[in-house]
Motif scaffolding. Structure first.
Motif, mmCIF file in Angstrom:
data_model
loop_
_atom_site.group_PDB
_atom_site.id
_atom_site.type_symbol
_atom_site.label_atom_id
_atom_site.label_comp_id
_atom_site.label_asym_id
_atom_site.label_seq_id
_atom_site.Cartn_x
_atom_site.Cartn_y
_atom_site.Cartn_z
ATOM 1 N N TYR A 4 0.854 -1.186 0.000
ATOM 2 C CA TYR A 4 0.000 0.000 0.000
ATOM 3 C C TYR A 4 0.886 1.231 0.000
ATOM 4 O O TYR A 4 1.933 1.252 0.643
ATOM 5 N N GLY A 5 0.469 2.245 -0.736
ATOM 6 C CA GLY A 5 1.278 3.440 -0.880
ATOM 7 C C GLY A 5 0.746 4.644 -0.135
ATOM 8 O O GLY A 5 -0.455 4.757 0.125
ATOM 9 N N ILE A 6 1.660 5.532 0.191
ATOM 10 C CA ILE A 6 1.344 6.857 0.712
ATOM 11 C C ILE A 6 1.968 7.823 -0.280
ATOM 12 O O ILE A 6 3.172 7.766 -0.543
ATOM 13 N N THR A 7 1.159 8.676 -0.844
ATOM 14 C CA THR A 7 1.654 9.606 -1.845
ATOM 15 C C THR A 7 1.171 11.004 -1.510
ATOM 16 O O THR A 7 0.379 11.206 -0.591
ATOM 17 N N GLY A 8 1.636 11.967 -2.253
ATOM 18 C CA GLY A 8 1.242 13.354 -2.040
ATOM 19 C C GLY A 8 2.363 14.266 -2.502
ATOM 20 O O GLY A 8 3.468 13.821 -2.818
ATOM 21 N N TRP A 9 2.065 15.539 -2.522
ATOM 22 C CA TRP A 9 3.053 16.534 -2.932
ATOM 23 C C TRP A 9 4.060 16.772 -1.814
ATOM 24 O O TRP A 9 3.829 16.393 -0.657
ATOM 25 N N ASN A 11 5.969 18.278 1.216
ATOM 26 C CA ASN A 11 5.497 18.918 2.453
ATOM 27 C C ASN A 11 4.035 18.631 2.777
ATOM 28 O O ASN A 11 3.402 19.391 3.501
ATOM 29 N N SER A 12 3.508 17.531 2.238
ATOM 30 C CA SER A 12 2.110 17.181 2.518
ATOM 31 C C SER A 12 1.965 16.313 3.763
ATOM 32 O O SER A 12 0.848 16.043 4.194
ATOM 33 N N GLY A 13 3.073 15.858 4.324
ATOM 34 C CA GLY A 13 3.013 15.033 5.526
ATOM 35 C C GLY A 13 3.199 13.552 5.275
ATOM 36 O O GLY A 13 2.898 12.734 6.158
ATOM 37 N N LYS A 14 3.707 13.172 4.118
ATOM 38 C CA LYS A 14 3.869 11.756 3.772
ATOM 39 C C LYS A 14 4.773 11.021 4.761
ATOM 40 O O LYS A 14 4.410 9.964 5.268
ATOM 41 N N THR A 15 5.946 11.561 5.010
ATOM 42 C CA THR A 15 6.915 10.869 5.860
ATOM 43 C C THR A 15 6.413 10.758 7.292
ATOM 44 O O THR A 15 6.530 9.700 7.925
ATOM 45 N N THR A 16 5.825 11.821 7.804
ATOM 46 C CA THR A 16 5.272 11.772 9.167
ATOM 47 C C THR A 16 4.153 10.747 9.238
ATOM 48 O O THR A 16 4.075 9.966 10.196
ATOM 49 N N LEU A 17 3.295 10.707 8.236
ATOM 50 C CA LEU A 17 2.226 9.724 8.205
ATOM 51 C C LEU A 17 2.799 8.308 8.128
ATOM 52 O O LEU A 17 2.338 7.409 8.835
ATOM 53 N N MET A 18 3.792 8.101 7.289
ATOM 54 C CA MET A 18 4.432 6.777 7.189
ATOM 55 C C MET A 18 4.957 6.344 8.553
ATOM 56 O O MET A 18 4.717 5.212 8.984
#
Length: 164
Positions: A4-9, A11-18
């Motif tokens: 499952y992927g986490i994507t976004g532009w 500074n959208s918070g991808k790494t923090t969400l991961m």
């Protein structure tokens, strides 16, 4: 392995969400690995260290090992970047692989979205995005919108999607 992927532009918070998702999902007793795509050059090695010296000397691969961890570095030396599927084949089996980035690949994803970035929602144009995790309540989407800070809800959505 489920993916499952986490994507976004940016500074959208991808790494923090991961990071939060890994903590939440492993806390439930499941095993998780991650893959992070970088659009820039990166180095996990340090000039002057033995492993770095081996790479600079021309080694195709350098495996560095200690009692705490091991790392295998492979130099592309001008070859094409391997596709995600090839990289996934190198991972040990786990319950779930979370992928950050790889927004053009066709695996299912949650889009991380922060209104402060001013970027449009990728979900409006990409059918691989199954939900948006946002700090706002964007309207007119064909997918669920989850609160960006509700890690538990996002984890439950992903785990339901992959059947865990």
């Amino acid at each position: 392995m489920r993916l499952y992927g986490i994507t976004g532009w940016k500074n959208s918070g991808k790494t923090t969400l991961m990071e939060r998702l890994v903590t939440e999902i492993t806390g439930r007793g499941l095993t998780v690995s991650t893959v992070k795509h970088a659009h820039h050059s990166f180095d996990v090695d340090h000039p002057g260290k033995d492993s770095h010296r081996h790479r600079v000397a021309g080694a195709s691969q350098v495996l560095l090992s200690s009692r705490n961890r091991w790392a295998l570095m492979s130099e592309l030396r001008g070859a094409e970047e391997p596709p995600l599927a090839e990289l996934l084949a190198r991972l040990d089996p786990v319950d779930l692989v979370l992928v950050e980035g790889y927004k053009r690949d066709r695996h299912p994803k949650v889009e991380a979205h922060r209104t402060a970035t001013g970027q449009p929602l990728i979900a409006r144009e990409d059918d691989t995005i199954r939900a948006v995790a946002s700090d706002a309540a964007p309207e007119g989407l064909a997918v669920p919108v989850l609160p960006l800070d509700d890690t538990r809800a996002i984890a439950e959505f992903i785990l339901a999607e992959v059947g865990l």
